[in-house]
Design an enzyme around this catalytic site. Structure first.
Site, PDB file in Angstrom:
ATOM      1  N   HIS A  29       0.843  -1.196   0.000  1.00 47.13           N
ATOM      2  CA  HIS A  29       0.000   0.000   0.000  1.00 47.13           C
ATOM      3  C   HIS A  29       0.876   1.243   0.000  1.00 47.13           C
ATOM      4  O   HIS A  29       2.029   1.197   0.382  1.00 47.13           O
ATOM      5  CB  HIS A  29      -0.805   0.103   1.309  1.00 47.13           C
ATOM      6  CG  HIS A  29      -1.648  -1.063   1.657  1.00 47.13           C
ATOM      7  ND1 HIS A  29      -2.995  -1.088   1.450  1.00 47.13           N
ATOM      8  CD2 HIS A  29      -1.336  -2.241   2.252  1.00 47.13           C
ATOM      9  CE1 HIS A  29      -3.501  -2.234   1.896  1.00 47.13           C
ATOM     10  NE2 HIS A  29      -2.516  -2.959   2.382  1.00 47.13           N
ATOM     11  N   TYR A  30       0.271   2.373  -0.370  1.00 45.36           N
ATOM     12  CA  TYR A  30       0.821   3.648   0.073  1.00 45.36           C
ATOM     13  C   TYR A  30      -0.131   4.229   1.102  1.00 45.36           C
ATOM     14  O   TYR A  30      -1.318   3.886   1.133  1.00 45.36           O
ATOM     15  CB  TYR A  30       1.114   4.611  -1.076  1.00 45.36           C
ATOM     16  CG  TYR A  30      -0.015   5.188  -1.885  1.00 45.36           C
ATOM     17  CD1 TYR A  30      -1.161   5.733  -1.299  1.00 45.36           C
ATOM     18  CD2 TYR A  30       0.101   5.263  -3.266  1.00 45.36           C
ATOM     19  CE1 TYR A  30      -2.167   6.300  -2.065  1.00 45.36           C
ATOM     20  CE2 TYR A  30      -0.912   5.828  -4.047  1.00 45.36           C
ATOM     21  CZ  TYR A  30      -2.043   6.341  -3.431  1.00 45.36           C
ATOM     22  OH  TYR A  30      -3.040   6.903  -4.192  1.00 45.36           O
ATOM     23  N   THR A  31       0.414   5.122   1.954  1.00 47.58           N
ATOM     24  CA  THR A  31      -0.403   5.655   3.045  1.00 47.58           C
ATOM     25  C   THR A  31      -1.433   6.670   2.540  1.00 47.58           C
ATOM     26  O   THR A  31      -2.519   6.787   3.117  1.00 47.58           O
ATOM     27  CB  THR A  31       0.483   6.343   4.101  1.00 47.58           C
ATOM     28  OG1 THR A  31       1.328   7.284   3.425  1.00 47.58           O
ATOM     29  CG2 THR A  31       1.329   5.322   4.846  1.00 47.58           C
ATOM     30  N   GLU A  94       2.556  -0.776   4.568  1.00 46.75           N
ATOM     31  CA  GLU A  94       2.233   0.582   4.120  1.00 46.75           C
ATOM     32  C   GLU A  94       3.531   1.333   3.826  1.00 46.75           C
ATOM     33  O   GLU A  94       4.460   1.343   4.647  1.00 46.75           O
ATOM     34  CB  GLU A  94       1.484   1.353   5.219  1.00 46.75           C
ATOM     35  CG  GLU A  94       0.047   0.918   5.434  1.00 46.75           C
ATOM     36  CD  GLU A  94      -0.951   1.570   4.469  1.00 46.75           C
ATOM     37  OE1 GLU A  94      -0.521   2.376   3.610  1.00 46.75           O
ATOM     38  OE2 GLU A  94      -2.147   1.250   4.601  1.00 46.75           O
ATOM     39  N   HIS A 136      -2.756  -3.014  -3.314  1.00 49.60           N
ATOM     40  CA  HIS A 136      -4.124  -2.866  -2.819  1.00 49.60           C
ATOM     41  C   HIS A 136      -5.117  -2.739  -3.979  1.00 49.60           C
ATOM     42  O   HIS A 136      -6.219  -3.286  -3.937  1.00 49.60           O
ATOM     43  CB  HIS A 136      -4.187  -1.635  -1.901  1.00 49.60           C
ATOM     44  CG  HIS A 136      -5.341  -1.648  -0.951  1.00 49.60           C
ATOM     45  ND1 HIS A 136      -5.581  -0.624  -0.068  1.00 49.60           N
ATOM     46  CD2 HIS A 136      -6.332  -2.552  -0.739  1.00 49.60           C
ATOM     47  CE1 HIS A 136      -6.667  -0.910   0.641  1.00 49.60           C
ATOM     48  NE2 HIS A 136      -7.145  -2.062   0.253  1.00 49.60           N
ATOM     49  N   ASP A 146      -3.727   2.381  -4.819  1.00 52.85           N
ATOM     50  CA  ASP A 146      -2.386   2.237  -4.257  1.00 52.85           C
ATOM     51  C   ASP A 146      -1.837   0.820  -4.453  1.00 52.85           C
ATOM     52  O   ASP A 146      -2.621  -0.113  -4.554  1.00 52.85           O
ATOM     53  CB  ASP A 146      -2.378   2.641  -2.763  1.00 52.85           C
ATOM     54  CG  ASP A 146      -3.254   1.766  -1.873  1.00 52.85           C
ATOM     55  OD1 ASP A 146      -4.419   1.536  -2.214  1.00 52.85           O
ATOM     56  OD2 ASP A 146      -2.753   1.304  -0.837  1.00 52.85           O
TER      57      ASP A 146
HETATM   58 ZN   LIG Z   1      -4.100   0.601   0.676  1.00 46.61          ZN
END
Ligand SMILES: [Zn+2]
Length: 255
Positions: A29-31, A94, A136, A146
């Site tokens: 993921h990215y935040t 993340e 994600h 993301d």
């Molecule tokens: Zn995510």
């Protein structure tokens, strides 16, 4: 490089994994928040009810929020192959990045180097196939973008993390362009190939909103230079190429 120490930053946002399969998905993921501090705060706020197992800051600092044996809450409503409770089947990482909402930018080298060390360690301890190192957006294509098209999937695949098309891959010239609103057997074939790879779509034969989102998710991962949700010849050829790689890897695994 050697592994830096992982900093403990426990989050209360987890429950027990539901039995029904091994931990066999690594989800990235990215935040999507303005700062690492804001992301850490949210991922451990009981009211937010979200978390991940790890968070990696842009300078490579790595935090552990939830122990791997617990079910962290990062995937939300998601789907991959036979897995419907993705949180129970996965480990979530993340990566700090403002994301598409707040100024999406490249993932710095230090951050990706730290991710490599952590991911390799995780892959050595869990039966996660290369085709189940996912973003994600792969498991929630209608809701998520993301880690996005700037994420260095090709670089990581060269390090044994995830999968990437082989250099000799060829675009089939006879594949017709399929786009929103088209229907028929060619769309069924595309949908079944996407589903065969793991994406959450069925062979309805109608190139609907979900199909478009799944094609965009596929492109975001494997053809990041153009993410438009249109199944052009290159996207279709890539899909069949990756499907063949996946099937070959599974045959080798089952021996
Ligand atoms: Zn995510």
């Amino acid at each position: 490089m050697s592994a830096k120490a992982i900093l403990e930053r426990p989050s209360p946002n987890w429950d027990a994994r539901v039995r029904g399969g091994p931990i066999d998905i690594l989800l990235l993921h990215y935040t999507g928040m303005r700062s690492a501090g804001a992301a850490l705060e949210r991922l451990s706020d009981p009211a937010a009810r979200v978390s991940s197992h790890y968070l990696i800051d842009e300078d490579g600092t790595c935090y552990r929020l939830v122990a791997e044996e617990r079910r962290a809450w990062h995937a939300g409503e998601s789907f991959w192959a036979e897995a419907r409770d993705v949180n129970s089947r996965s480990i979530g990482i993340e990566l700090v990045n403002p994301g598409h909402e707040f100024g999406y930018r490249d993932f710095p080298e230090a951050q990706i180097a730290a991710l490599e060390v952590l991911a390799k360690d995780i892959l050595a301890r869990h039966p996660i196939p290369r085709t189940r190192v996912l973003g994600h957006s792969d498991v929630a294509p209608l809701r998520k973008q993301d880690p996005g098209e700037r994420f260095p999937w090709a670089h990581l695949a060269r390090r044994g993390i995830g999968i990437w098309p082989k250099a000799g891959f060829r675009v089939s010239p006879q594949a017709e362009m399929l786009t929103s609103g088209t229907s028929g057997p060619a769309v069924v074939q595309l949908q079944l190939a996407l589903a065969g790879y793991g994406y959450g779509v069925e062979g309805s034969g109608l190139y609907d909103r979900l199909t478009e989102a799944v094609v965009a998710a596929f492109q975001r991962h494997f053809r990041p230079s153009l993410v438009d949700g249109k199944a052009d010849a290159e996207s279709q050829s890539l899909l069949y190429h990756l499907l063949a790689l996946k099937e070959r890897a599974e045959r080798l695994d089952s021996r």
